[in-house]
Write an enzyme that holds these catalytic residues in place. Structure first.
Site, PDB file in Angstrom:
ATOM      1  N   LYS A   1       6.137  -5.056   8.878  1.00  0.00           N
ATOM      2  CA  LYS A   1       5.482  -4.116   8.223  1.00  0.00           C
ATOM      3  C   LYS A   1       4.895  -4.746   6.897  1.00  0.00           C
ATOM      4  O   LYS A   1       5.390  -5.464   6.288  1.00  0.00           O
ATOM      5  CB  LYS A   1       6.275  -2.890   7.903  1.00  0.00           C
ATOM      6  CG  LYS A   1       5.738  -1.599   6.978  1.00  0.00           C
ATOM      7  CD  LYS A   1       6.749  -0.521   6.733  1.00  0.00           C
ATOM      8  CE  LYS A   1       5.983   0.564   6.044  1.00  0.00           C
ATOM      9  NZ  LYS A   1       7.113   1.641   5.829  1.00  0.00           N
TER      10      LYS A   1
ATOM     11  N   SER B   1       5.673   5.962   7.797  1.00  0.00           N
ATOM     12  CA  SER B   1       4.599   4.799   7.063  1.00  0.00           C
ATOM     13  C   SER B   1       4.657   3.691   8.116  1.00  0.00           C
ATOM     14  O   SER B   1       3.710   2.812   7.866  1.00  0.00           O
ATOM     15  CB  SER B   1       4.947   4.668   5.473  1.00  0.00           C
ATOM     16  OG  SER B   1       6.169   3.913   5.583  1.00  0.00           O
TER      17      SER B   1
ATOM     18  N   SER C   1      10.093   7.217   7.439  1.00  0.00           N
ATOM     19  CA  SER C   1       9.131   6.147   7.910  1.00  0.00           C
ATOM     20  C   SER C   1       9.085   5.258   8.886  1.00  0.00           C
ATOM     21  O   SER C   1       8.419   4.608   9.339  1.00  0.00           O
ATOM     22  CB  SER C   1       8.632   5.606   6.448  1.00  0.00           C
ATOM     23  OG  SER C   1       7.724   6.172   5.810  1.00  0.00           O
TER      24      SER C   1
END
Ligand SMILES: *[C@@H]1O[C@H](CO)[C@@H](O)[C@H](O)[C@H]1NC(C)=O
Length: 523
Positions: free
Chosen positions: A124, A199, A223
């Protein structure tokens, strides 16, 4: 005054449901543009691939190269990848193979010390990988590259993992939807109209599409687990504090922030979560017993299909309730105790779950580094398309600025209530209890509406507030072809129970299902 906030969400829910229906009527489901998976390599777990590489049945180069090709193939439709290190990854893979061929490596030692030797991994954007994009996906940091590896990245690399690419997130990771003004919008591989979640949405989308083997994300309120649900893969939020947050952006040294934020793995195969957890907790100094097998016959299983009726929170859909029931029923065949959670989670659970995030004394500035922007003014500019920030980020900053309408006495009341429930759960779950609960009330939502859903995400953020480990487990696709599944929760430091139950449910319900049917040729 949480009532005002709840009323606002109740009104939004009433408007939003018919709107969604209209949008879906206008925009028909596009044909799946993802090329089907044609190679059996993509049906093997990281655990199996690592073993095959060590035993020279397959080369790291082959695996890394195939995954790079798959990433390129799907990224053009998903827009999940924001930066890559493909060339370096190929060099690293060839080096791994060379060392193996030289015969100088002790394979037993390799298995123990470098269990991810030659295995590809994706990261990420918010987690620093030296030399790669590390902007927080916010315009004011466009072009920023990480100057160092985050602690988890170091640990993964020391264990032999090879990093392929960096994946998309919402601006400052503060939304359950992956769209930003630097890299754009990431699509859901199962139906491009829907959100990939957030996210860790870029990770989720790549994994769902079968283009990543081990993904890595972060979870402050869901997330990791929400994109895992939307994209039909596994995701584990570890016990609070056992994995280092160093090298994450955004970051705050605030105690509440540090305990809410957890970095952790996403994967297509349940056993890979355990493999990665062993690597990233190797230096945490707590007794997680991740190597000790879990005896399913000793488990105590609790479940709840939904929250009690609560103003502003949408009810759980029948298909998600059914997942919870089926997952719980599965354990009855072992003759273990399976019962409804005997602890009452009151209607104020949303407020309780939010107390920690608004108790931050030193919250992260979401709009710019020196916190000089007024969120309301920025929101106004955003509505005219003139802001450097996403409207969603402005709304979140506005909410934080006003403490979500909580007064000081509200905060202390809810914090006390929360502590009492947390303690009861800790005592109930103990060293062999798991709690099966929805990850969210439904399957993926449409991207434009994710802001209306904030209250509905209480199912995940409650366990950031409590600091418990929690795993999302995929349990097939619904009638519309979207992934559904459940959340498995355990008491702090009992991550191994979540991971074992995930594996058990994968065997029973099939785990990850690719978006287009496999088309594997005999080669
Ligand atoms: C991924 O796809 C998007 C959209 O097609 C593109 O802008 C981006 O550069 C791609 N990323 C990589 C690393 O190929």
């Amino acid at each position: 005054m949480m009532f005002k906030l709840r009323l606002l969400f109740a009104v939004m829910n009433v408007i939003y449901l018919p709107l969604e229906w209209i949008v879906l009527l206008i925009y028909k489901k596009p044909r799946c543009s993802l090329t089907p998976i044609t190679k059996s390599l993509f049906t093997l777990s990281a655990t199996t691939i690592a073993k095959k590489i060590r035993e020279k049945e397959i080369t790291s180069y082959e695996v890394v190269n195939e995954y790079i090709e798959r990433i390129k193939e799907v990224n053009s439709s998903l827009n999940a990848v924001v930066d890559n290190r493909f060339e370096n990854a190929i060099i690293e893979a060839k080096k791994c193979d060379e060392q193996l061929r030289s015969g100088k490596l002790d394979l037993e030692k390799l298995k123990k010390e470098k269990p991810l030797y030659g295995v590809p991994c994706t990261m990420k954007e918010s987690i620093g990988v030296k030399g790669c994009s590390h902007t927080g996906c916010t315009l004011s940091r466009k072009g920023v590259k990480a100057t160092d590896d985050a602690v988890v990245v170091k640990l993964l690399r020391d264990a032999g993992a090879i990093l392929l690419c960096i994946t998309n997130t919402p601006e400052m990771c503060i939304c359950f939807e992956t769209t930003n003004l630097v890299y754009g919008h990431t699509k859901n591989p199962y139906d491009a109209r829907y959100s990939a979640g957030g996210s860790s949405g870029g990770e989720g989308a790549l994994l769902g599409a079968g283009a990543s083997l081990i993904g890595f994300g972060s979870d402050l309120g869901g997330s990791i687990r929400v994109p895992a649900l939307y994209n039909g893969v596994f995701g584990h939020k570890p016990t609070s504090g056992i994995v280092s947050n160093t090298g994450h952006y955004p970051l705050s040294d605030d105690k509440c922030f540090q305990s809410l934020l957890c970095l952790g793995p996403l994967a297509r195969y349940a056993e890979d979560l355990s493999l990665v957890m062993r690597v990233i907790t190797s230096q945490c100094g707590c007794n997680l017993r991740l190597d000790v097998p879990v005896d399913v016959n000793e488990l105590k299983v609790y479940y709840l299909q939904s929250l009690d009726r609560s103003l502003g929170v949408l009810p759980v859909t029948a298909e998600i309730k059914n997942c919870v029931q089926q997952a719980a029923n599965h354990f009855m065949k072992y003759g273990v105790s399976v019962e409804k959670l005997p602890i009452k989670l009151p209607a104020e659970i949303c407020e309780i779950a939010l107390t920690k995030i608004i108790s931050m004394e030193n919250p992260v500035s979401l709009l710019n580094a020196d916190n000089t922007k007024d969120p309301l003014y920025e929101l106004g500019k955003g509505l005219l398309g003139l802001s450097e920030n996403m409207k969603e980020t402005c709304i979140m900053m506005l909410a934080f600025k006003h403490n979500l309408f909580f007064s000081k006495s509200d905060i202390s009341k809810y914090a006390k209530q929360g502590e009492s429930i947390r303690q009861k759960l800790v005592n109930l779950l103990g060293e062999n209890g798991v709690f099966i609960y929805p990850t969210f009330h439904r399957s993926a939502v449409l991207p434009k509406f994710s802001i209306c859903e904030i209250m509905n995400h209480v199912y995940t953020y409650l366990f950031n507030t409590f600091g418990f480990p929690a795993t999302h487990v995929p349990m097939g696709l619904n009638r519309d072809g979207l992934p559904i599944g459940v959340q498995v929760i355990a008491a702090p430091y009992q991550d191994r129970l979540c991971l074992a139950v995930a594996k058990e449910l994968e065997t029973a319900f099939g785990g990850w299902i690719p978006p287009s049917p496999l088309a594997i040729k005999n080669n």
